[in-house]
Design a protein around this motif. Structure first.
Motif, mmCIF file in Angstrom:
data_model
loop_
_atom_site.group_PDB
_atom_site.id
_atom_site.type_symbol
_atom_site.label_atom_id
_atom_site.label_comp_id
_atom_site.label_asym_id
_atom_site.label_seq_id
_atom_site.Cartn_x
_atom_site.Cartn_y
_atom_site.Cartn_z
ATOM 1 N N GLY A 61 22.561 36.714 45.676
ATOM 2 C CA GLY A 61 21.825 36.112 46.777
ATOM 3 C C GLY A 61 21.756 36.972 48.021
ATOM 4 N N PRO A 62 21.275 36.366 49.109
ATOM 5 C CA PRO A 62 21.070 37.130 50.344
ATOM 6 C C PRO A 62 22.375 37.599 50.992
ATOM 7 C CG PRO A 62 20.681 34.798 50.728
ATOM 8 C CD PRO A 62 20.876 34.970 49.247
ATOM 9 N N ASN A 63 23.494 36.989 50.620
ATOM 10 C CA ASN A 63 24.789 37.386 51.196
ATOM 11 C C ASN A 63 25.573 38.317 50.280
ATOM 12 O OD1 ASN A 63 24.314 35.793 53.469
ATOM 13 N ND2 ASN A 63 25.134 33.990 52.447
ATOM 14 N N ALA A 64 24.924 38.870 49.262
ATOM 15 C CA ALA A 64 25.606 39.775 48.335
ATOM 16 C C ALA A 64 26.240 40.920 49.121
ATOM 17 C CB ALA A 64 24.631 40.311 47.301
ATOM 18 N N GLY A 65 27.499 41.188 48.828
ATOM 19 C CA GLY A 65 28.223 42.252 49.507
ATOM 20 C C GLY A 65 29.035 41.779 50.694
ATOM 21 N N ASP A 66 28.799 40.551 51.158
ATOM 22 C CA ASP A 66 29.573 40.007 52.276
ATOM 23 C C ASP A 66 30.927 39.512 51.776
ATOM 24 O OD1 ASP A 66 27.383 40.474 53.880
ATOM 25 O OD2 ASP A 66 26.822 38.366 54.076
ATOM 26 N N GLN A 67 31.951 39.727 52.595
ATOM 27 C CA GLN A 67 33.279 39.238 52.233
ATOM 28 C C GLN A 67 33.335 37.726 52.387
ATOM 29 O OE1 GLN A 67 36.575 40.951 54.358
ATOM 30 N NE2 GLN A 67 38.069 39.736 53.249
ATOM 31 N N VAL A 68 34.055 37.083 51.464
ATOM 32 C CA VAL A 68 34.304 35.638 51.541
ATOM 33 C C VAL A 68 35.811 35.428 51.560
ATOM 34 C CG1 VAL A 68 32.144 34.977 50.412
ATOM 35 C CG2 VAL A 68 34.157 35.367 49.028
ATOM 36 N N PRO A 69 36.283 34.307 52.119
ATOM 37 C CA PRO A 69 37.728 34.061 52.189
ATOM 38 C C PRO A 69 38.366 34.013 50.805
ATOM 39 C CG PRO A 69 36.536 32.526 53.596
ATOM 40 C CD PRO A 69 35.508 33.248 52.773
ATOM 41 N N PHE A 70 39.546 34.586 50.688
ATOM 42 C CA PHE A 70 40.310 34.544 49.442
ATOM 43 C C PHE A 70 41.202 33.311 49.469
ATOM 44 C CE2 PHE A 70 43.451 35.432 46.287
ATOM 45 C CZ PHE A 70 42.763 36.153 45.327
ATOM 46 N N PRO A 71 41.125 32.455 48.449
ATOM 47 C CA PRO A 71 41.936 31.225 48.450
ATOM 48 C C PRO A 71 43.404 31.498 48.159
ATOM 49 C CG PRO A 71 40.698 31.404 46.407
ATOM 50 C CD PRO A 71 40.283 32.568 47.268
ATOM 51 N N VAL A 72 44.252 31.253 49.144
ATOM 52 C CA VAL A 72 45.691 31.419 48.975
ATOM 53 C C VAL A 72 46.228 30.152 48.333
ATOM 54 C CG1 VAL A 72 47.901 31.773 50.136
ATOM 55 C CG2 VAL A 72 45.846 32.940 50.970
ATOM 56 N N GLY A 73 47.024 30.283 47.279
ATOM 57 C CA GLY A 73 47.570 29.129 46.581
ATOM 58 C C GLY A 73 48.641 28.410 47.375
ATOM 59 N N VAL A 74 48.999 27.235 46.924
ATOM 60 C CA VAL A 74 50.031 26.439 47.587
ATOM 61 C C VAL A 74 51.421 26.777 47.072
ATOM 62 C CG1 VAL A 74 48.496 24.525 48.157
ATOM 63 C CG2 VAL A 74 49.711 24.532 45.972
ATOM 64 N N ASN A 75 51.510 27.503 45.973
ATOM 65 C CA ASN A 75 52.799 27.863 45.378
ATOM 66 C C ASN A 75 52.982 29.370 45.340
ATOM 67 O OD1 ASN A 75 53.582 25.166 44.712
ATOM 68 N ND2 ASN A 75 52.069 25.231 43.075
ATOM 69 N N VAL A 76 52.764 30.028 46.474
ATOM 70 C CA VAL A 76 52.894 31.478 46.536
ATOM 71 C C VAL A 76 54.340 31.864 46.254
ATOM 72 C CG1 VAL A 76 52.698 33.510 48.011
ATOM 73 C CG2 VAL A 76 50.985 31.705 48.159
ATOM 74 N N ARG A 77 54.510 32.763 45.280
ATOM 75 C CA ARG A 77 55.852 33.226 44.921
ATOM 76 C C ARG A 77 56.375 34.176 45.989
ATOM 77 N NH1 ARG A 77 52.788 33.216 40.371
ATOM 78 N NH2 ARG A 77 52.279 35.416 40.509
ATOM 79 N N ASN A 78 57.659 34.076 46.272
ATOM 80 C CA ASN A 78 58.299 34.977 47.221
ATOM 81 C C ASN A 78 58.954 36.128 46.486
ATOM 82 O OD1 ASN A 78 57.804 33.641 49.681
ATOM 83 N ND2 ASN A 78 59.421 32.168 49.218
ATOM 84 N N LYS A 79 58.976 37.281 47.146
ATOM 85 C CA LYS A 79 59.784 38.374 46.646
ATOM 86 C C LYS A 79 61.222 38.042 47.024
ATOM 87 C CE LYS A 79 56.485 42.133 46.809
ATOM 88 N NZ LYS A 79 56.194 43.453 47.368
#
Length: 121
Positions: A66-84
């Motif tokens: 579409g017309p926004n091809a190449g535009d960055q979109v938000p990356f969905p961060v999960g609710v259970n992000v693992r910790n180092k």
């Protein structure tokens, strides 16, 4: 590039080629990815400990159509992000939706679309 018919021509052009414009001895090497497809890559990374890293080092997404091809979109961060080990992470609303393109500093870029394009979907 998300059209599967372009995989072979892309491979033929880039695999084994030196990056001549960058005065580098590095040679491109393309291979199939262990994780295939945009949805699978998002699912893999959204709860990854990588999401604990500086925003400049996290994966990024781009519109592909579409017309926004190449535009960055938000990356969905999960609710259970693992910790180092030894790290504590508290997700904030700002963390859950990445916005601007990162200043990479010492990070290696990790674009979902790059992975799909280079490693074939």
């Amino acid at each position: 590039m998300t059209d599967p018919s372009l995989i072979i021509p892309f491979y033929q052009v880039f695999n084994g080629k030196k990056w001549e414009k960058f005065n580098s001895e590095k040679v491109a090497s393309l291979a199939y990815a262990r994780i295939q497809g945009k949805a699978a890559l998002i699912a893999h990374f959204q709860n990854s400990s990588l999401m604990n890293e500086d925003k400049r080092c996290r994966p990024i997404l781009f519109n592909t159509d579409g017309p926004n091809a190449g535009d960055q979109v938000p990356f969905p961060v999960g609710v259970n992000v693992r910790n180092k080990p030894g790290r504590v992470r508290n997700n904030t609303q700002e963390d859950n939706l990445q916005g601007s393109l990162p200043n990479l500093g010492n990070c290696q870029p990790s674009s979902i679309e790059d992975s799909i394009s280079k490693e074939s979907d």
